[in-house]
Design an enzyme around this catalytic site. Structure first.
Site, mmCIF file in Angstrom:
data_model
loop_
_atom_site.group_PDB
_atom_site.id
_atom_site.type_symbol
_atom_site.label_atom_id
_atom_site.label_comp_id
_atom_site.label_asym_id
_atom_site.label_seq_id
_atom_site.Cartn_x
_atom_site.Cartn_y
_atom_site.Cartn_z
ATOM 1 N N GLU A 272 38.728 40.038 42.465
ATOM 2 C CA GLU A 272 39.496 40.316 43.677
ATOM 3 C C GLU A 272 39.029 41.519 44.486
ATOM 4 O O GLU A 272 39.850 42.093 45.231
ATOM 5 C CB GLU A 272 40.954 40.531 43.276
ATOM 6 C CG GLU A 272 41.242 41.834 42.486
ATOM 7 C CD GLU A 272 41.192 41.676 40.976
ATOM 8 O OE1 GLU A 272 40.511 40.752 40.494
ATOM 9 O OE2 GLU A 272 41.820 42.492 40.275
ATOM 10 N N GLU A 306 43.376 35.423 43.487
ATOM 11 C CA GLU A 306 42.611 36.607 43.931
ATOM 12 C C GLU A 306 43.225 37.220 45.184
ATOM 13 O O GLU A 306 43.211 38.438 45.359
ATOM 14 C CB GLU A 306 41.140 36.251 44.175
ATOM 15 C CG GLU A 306 40.405 35.635 42.973
ATOM 16 C CD GLU A 306 40.607 36.393 41.672
ATOM 17 O OE1 GLU A 306 40.811 37.622 41.708
ATOM 18 O OE2 GLU A 306 40.580 35.744 40.597
ATOM 19 N N HIS A 309 46.136 39.418 44.504
ATOM 20 C CA HIS A 309 45.706 40.757 44.080
ATOM 21 C C HIS A 309 45.519 41.713 45.250
ATOM 22 O O HIS A 309 45.567 42.925 45.066
ATOM 23 C CB HIS A 309 44.363 40.686 43.354
ATOM 24 C CG HIS A 309 44.451 40.348 41.897
ATOM 25 N ND1 HIS A 309 45.316 40.968 41.040
ATOM 26 C CD2 HIS A 309 43.726 39.477 41.142
ATOM 27 C CE1 HIS A 309 45.127 40.479 39.810
ATOM 28 N NE2 HIS A 309 44.176 39.571 39.848
ATOM 29 N N GLU A 328 47.461 41.221 36.455
ATOM 30 C CA GLU A 328 47.071 39.844 36.143
ATOM 31 C C GLU A 328 48.266 38.905 35.982
ATOM 32 O O GLU A 328 48.233 37.765 36.421
ATOM 33 C CB GLU A 328 46.163 39.812 34.910
ATOM 34 C CG GLU A 328 44.843 40.576 35.099
ATOM 35 C CD GLU A 328 44.032 40.083 36.300
ATOM 36 O OE1 GLU A 328 44.360 39.029 36.870
ATOM 37 O OE2 GLU A 328 43.076 40.789 36.688
HETATM 38 N N1 BES Z 1 40.524 40.533 37.869
HETATM 39 C C1 BES Z 1 40.121 39.283 37.369
HETATM 40 C C2 BES Z 1 38.653 39.191 37.080
HETATM 41 C C3 BES Z 1 38.211 39.859 35.811
HETATM 42 C C4 BES Z 1 38.451 39.274 34.591
HETATM 43 C C5 BES Z 1 37.523 41.061 35.842
HETATM 44 C C6 BES Z 1 38.028 39.897 33.428
HETATM 45 C C7 BES Z 1 37.122 41.686 34.688
HETATM 46 C C8 BES Z 1 37.362 41.102 33.464
HETATM 47 C C9 BES Z 1 40.469 38.169 38.350
HETATM 48 O O1 BES Z 1 41.490 38.460 39.222
HETATM 49 C C10 BES Z 1 40.936 37.011 37.537
HETATM 50 O O2 BES Z 1 41.963 37.115 36.935
HETATM 51 N N2 BES Z 1 40.179 35.923 37.507
HETATM 52 C C11 BES Z 1 40.503 34.777 36.716
HETATM 53 C C12 BES Z 1 40.840 33.589 37.585
HETATM 54 C C13 BES Z 1 42.293 33.328 37.761
HETATM 55 C C14 BES Z 1 42.525 31.997 38.477
HETATM 56 C C15 BES Z 1 43.134 33.402 36.528
HETATM 57 C C16 BES Z 1 39.286 34.446 35.896
HETATM 58 O O3 BES Z 1 38.256 35.058 36.115
HETATM 59 O O4 BES Z 1 39.376 33.565 35.062
HETATM 60 ZN ZN ZN Z 2 43.350 38.392 38.335
#
Ligand code: BES
Ligand code: ZN
Length: 874
Positions: A272, A306, A309, A328
């Site tokens: 995000e 995203e 966020h 999250e």
């Molecule tokens: N902030 C996370 C990405 C992330 C995950 C960064 C782990 C560092 C370590 C992002 O907002 C996220 O949660 N992405 C998810 C997708 C969502 C639809 C649940 C993902 O990457 O699976």
């Molecule tokens: Zn996330």
């Protein structure tokens, strides 16, 4: 040590006597040599006299001679690699007030998908690198020296020096560009106050499409050259989500623009970054002809997540990673709200129970952790991006919203966002706002859910006209933990109009049947059913006594229950069976009540339970395995026959999802007719890729069917799939193939598929597709393969959470104590904090299965029940 640089070692957080206000960063990536150089000028506020400045840096070469604070040169610069800190010492105290710290540095554009890294793509037949950042959780320090802690918010002003022909993006819009020969210098606007983990840079060749929100915010989707049509769906979802969140949070989108971009090598699903959201290609790109309905949902949910966020996380940021779930859990929960409003026909809130289910499953392990978890070193952060922070987090929010009411809840959230905008918040801060706005004891209630791991099972028992309730911690290993919760109990009796809600604060409580509002016992108490946890809004399970359970089975058969309640009943029953609180026999009898269910959301839970039963029965009851599989096939087949393989004009999105779900499940259960039909269609597809006989939605089922028939002596199907993989341009299609390759019952083929992962034809980000597909027959060979290749696996995947997937997928399918001991011994001298929890959880799952097997073997009436049920369903 008192006055030496070493005094700052071994601490989770940086000292607070100096804090950054503004970063002026100039960065020059060299995409061919895969390195970069940079210069930082950071305005720093010194709040207490100090001889040191302490900040983060990792894998960076900071040029000591270049460092100045104002015009003062340091006398001592120490970089502690393990602590990832840079301690700059001066020969006298720095005065309290503001000063500017300047320094030059260089680093590598690594291939680890974190920090500042390179990703590979092909443009006009030529292989190229792009430069990309991924800073969450603690990797901004790999790109520039900084106070890399979410609470040190500062303003960022970036300048990039890049090859003139490339697109260079960052969080903010470009203010100015100057070209000097092959290099252009791009200046960006200064950002508002933000955390380091949200800073982003992307440099490469891209095309874009653009639209704008009702407020006039420009939104773009960047794709590889010539592929912008695949960005249209995400762009549309983005614009609508931004408008929706602006209203929901009662705060406008905080930045002047939003870019979204697909990155070919990407560790997570999406990130995000403020104003520049990065995605895995499969999570952003949607193609009308080449993507499946499930791909479409994934894109919508990811974009909505995203963008949520941008408020929850970016504008208001968790104070420390202990409160990661605030980011999250909330983004996950809100994404369902947005997608539900955009696509009401997807029945998204019922699909939300997938999240609740995975939260409940993980949190039933002794090796789970509380939502709020102590973090002592940066290396511990990655491991908490798990189902507890996301799914349990989102589920307890839904529970609270349902307790407080949607309107009150939204109003309180909006004032929380206003209060903490451009700042940081802890979990308690949110509770305080909600408590003030609602007048309810939010803090006491919610603390039992966020500071304590696990959740309760409510034992419900009818005693005369009293419904007696008792709570105990639920654990999949069958033991009872000591946890106690304040449980928002909801219940209804005989109809959804007759409800009773209250907070269960003690171990036990009871409800008199007459207390159910509007309760009438018209059809006589005999046909009464009582359902607790209406629509599964609570994060707990329910164990009913035999009489109540029988009432619910009748209610399911009589179609009296909501989709969510039907899901809850089958999920709870499955979990209780694994924990040996009820028999497999009774679970099979319950499943039978879902015999003519035709709804996707319910059947997705039913099939998942069926597949688990089929797997455990291979080891538990080898003699009965064939019959149990047949029984499960009989259960799923009516719905599958109705849908067939071919899409129908005008059918619903959920029926398209259901077709794919059922065909895949029937293939996995070994249903010959489905396998043969899948193979037949596959062969036609091989001749004609445009055939309507195998659209993207049914393709995975056909691929899996083919793999069920492949062996070393008959490997043409495997080779044909590899050819499809090699020729496919679309990442979603590639992932369908990868997810099938290791599913053959032939051990040598499984091994070949695993080794294929190590070739440069498979991106490191995609290893989990192959791991997730390993057949039960292949688990032993996969384990041997993992032991043999552990050093290589560790070296290649060590720095991402993907390393945990290797352990989860390969260890969890085992079902014996001996195997658990063997795995445990192998890792004894190889353990690292980044996968410790994954290992412990996998081992616990193995031991739970071992005990479940023992108890299944001692069920006297299982064989007879299976025969009876078979006759009833044949
Ligand atoms: N902030 C996370 C990405 C992330 C995950 C960064 C782990 C560092 C370590 C992002 O907002 C996220 O949660 N992405 C998810 C997708 C969502 C639809 C649940 C993902 O990457 O699976
Ligand atoms: Zn996330």
């Amino acid at each position: 040590m008192a006055d030496s640089p070493a005094q700052f070692r071994g601490q989770a957080r940086l000292p607070r006597f100096a804090a950054p206000l503004r970063y002026d960063l100039r960065i020059r990536p060299d995409l061919a040599a895969c390195n970069f150089s940079g210069a930082a000028a950071v305005a720093v506020a010194v709040s207490a006299p100090t001889r040191f400045l302490v900040l983060n840096a990792a894998e960076l070469d900071v040029d000591r001679a270049s460092i100045r604070f104002q015009d003062l040169a340091p006398t001592d610069v120490t970089q502690f690699e393990e602590d990832e800190i840079l301690v700059i010492g001066f020969d006298r105290e720095l005065p309290v007030g503001e000063g500017v710290l300047t320094m030059d540095f260089t680093g590598t554009l690594n291939d680890q998908m974190r920090g500042f890294y390179r990703s590979k793509y092909v443009c006009n037949g030529e292989s190229r690198n792009m430069a990309v950042t991924q800073f969450e959780a603690a990797d901004a320090r790999r790109c520039f020296p900084c106070w890399d802690d979410p609470a040190f918010k500062a303003k960022f002003k970036l300048t990039l020096e890049v090859p003139s022909d490339l697109v260079a993006l960052s969080n903010m819009p470009v203010v100015k560009e100057t070209v000097s020969g092959p290099i252009k210098t791009v200046y960006y606007e200064e950002s508002p106050l933000m955390s380091t983990y949200l800073v982003a840079i992307v440099v490469g060749l891209f095309d874009y499409i653009e639209s704008s929100t009702s407020e006039g915010t420009k939104v773009r989707v960047y794709t590889q050259v010539g592929k912008t049509n695949q960005g249209k769906f995400a762009l549309d979802v983005a614009v609508k989500s931004l408008d929706l969140y602006k209203d929901y949070f009662a705060t406008p989108y905080p930045l002047p623009k939003l870019d979204m971009i697909a990155i070919p090598d990407f560790a997570a699903g999406a990130m995000e970054n403020y104003g520049l959201v990065t995605y895995r290609e499969t999570a952003l790109l949607y193609d009308e002809l080449l993507s499946s309905a499930s791909n479409k949902q994934q894109v919508a949910i990811t974009v909505a997540h995203e963008l949520a966020h941008q408020w929850f996380g970016n504008l208001v940021t968790m104070e420390w990673w202990t409160h990661l779930w605030l980011n999250e859990g909330f983004a996950s929960w809100v994404s369902y709200l947005a997608v539900d409003s955009l696509f009401p026909e997807w029945n998204n809130w019922t699909q939300f129970l997938d999240e609740t289910t995975s939260g409940l499953r993980l949190d039933a392990l002794a090796e789970s952790h509380p939502i709020e978890v102590e973090i002592n070193h940066a290396s511990e952060i990655d491991a908490i991006f798990d189902s507890i922070s996301y799914d349990k987090g989102a589920s307890v929010i839904r529970m609270l919203q349902s307790y407080l009411g949607a309107e009150r809840f939204q109003k309180a959230l909006a004032s929380y966002i206003k209060k903490y905008a451009y700042s940081n918040a802890k979990t308690e801060d949110l509770w305080a706002v909600l408590e003030k706005e609602s007048g309810e004891p939010v803090k006491d209630l919610m603390t039992t859910w966020t500071k304590q791991q696990g959740y309760p099972v409510i034992y419900a028992k009818l005693n005369g006209h009293d419904l007696e309730l008792e709570q105990a911690q639920f654990l999949s290993d069958g033991s009872s933990g000591t946890g106690m919760w304040i449980v928002p109990i909801t219940s209804c009796c005989g109809s959804y109009d007759a409800q009773k809600k209250f907070l269960l604060k003690d171990k036990t409580d009871k409800i008199h049947i007459k207390e159910f509002t509007a309760f009438q016992s018209s059809d006589g108490d005999k046909n009464i059913w009582i359902k607790l946890n209406i629509d599964q809004t609570g994060f707990y399970r329910v164990k009913y006594d035999d009489e109540l359970a029988a009432g619910l089975v009748n209610a399911i058969k009589a179609k009296k229950l909501s989709l969510m309640d039907k899901i809850g009943i089958v999920e709870d029953s499955y979990a209780l069976s694994v924990a040996r609180k009820q028999t497999l026999t009774s679970l099979l009898r319950l499943l039978n009540a879902y015999h003519d269910e035709s709804d996707y959301t319910v059947l997705s839970h039913v099939t998942s339970v069926c597949l688990s039963i089929s797997k455990i029965s291979v080891d538990a009851t080898p003699d009965l395995n064939k019959d149990i599989k047949q029984l499960l096939i009989n259960l799923l087949q009516p719905a599958a026959i109705k849908l067939g393989w071919d899409p129908k004009d005008g059918e619903s999105h959920l029926d398209v999802m259901l077709r794919s779900l059922l065909l895949i499940a029937l293939v996995r259960l070994g249903h010959n007719e489905t396998i043969n039909e899948g193979v037949r269609r596959f062969h036609i597809f091989l001749e004609d890729h445009k055939t309507s006989l195998l659209p993207p939605d049914t393709r995975k089922a056909a691929y899996l069917a083919v793999m069920r028939t492949v062996s070393t002596s008959n490997r043409s199907g495997y080779d044909a799939l590899l050819k499809i993989y090699r020729e496919a341009a679309e990442p979603q299609e590639k992932s369908r193939v990868l997810g099938s390759l290791s599913s053959s019952p032939d051990k040598d083929i499984v091994l070949e598929a695993l080794n294929f992962m190590f070739t440069d034809e498979v991106r490191n980000q995609d290893s989990y597709y192959i791991l997730g597909g390993i057949s039960l027959e292949g688990r032993e060979v996969a384990w041997t393969w993992l032991k043999t290749n552990w050093d290589h696996v560790l070296k290649t995947w060590k720095s991402s959470s993907l390393i945990s997937d290797f352990i989860n997928y390969i260890v969890s399918p085992f079902t014996s104590e001996e195997k658990a001991a063997e795995v445990s011994e192998f890792f004894a001298c190889r353990i690292k904090p980044s996968f410790q929890r994954a290992l412990n959880q996998s081992l616990e799952r193995v031991r739970i299965s071992a005990r479940w097997i023992e108890s299944i073997r001692s069920e006297p009436s299982l064989g007879q029940a299976v025969q009876e049920l078979l006759q009833g369903t044949a």
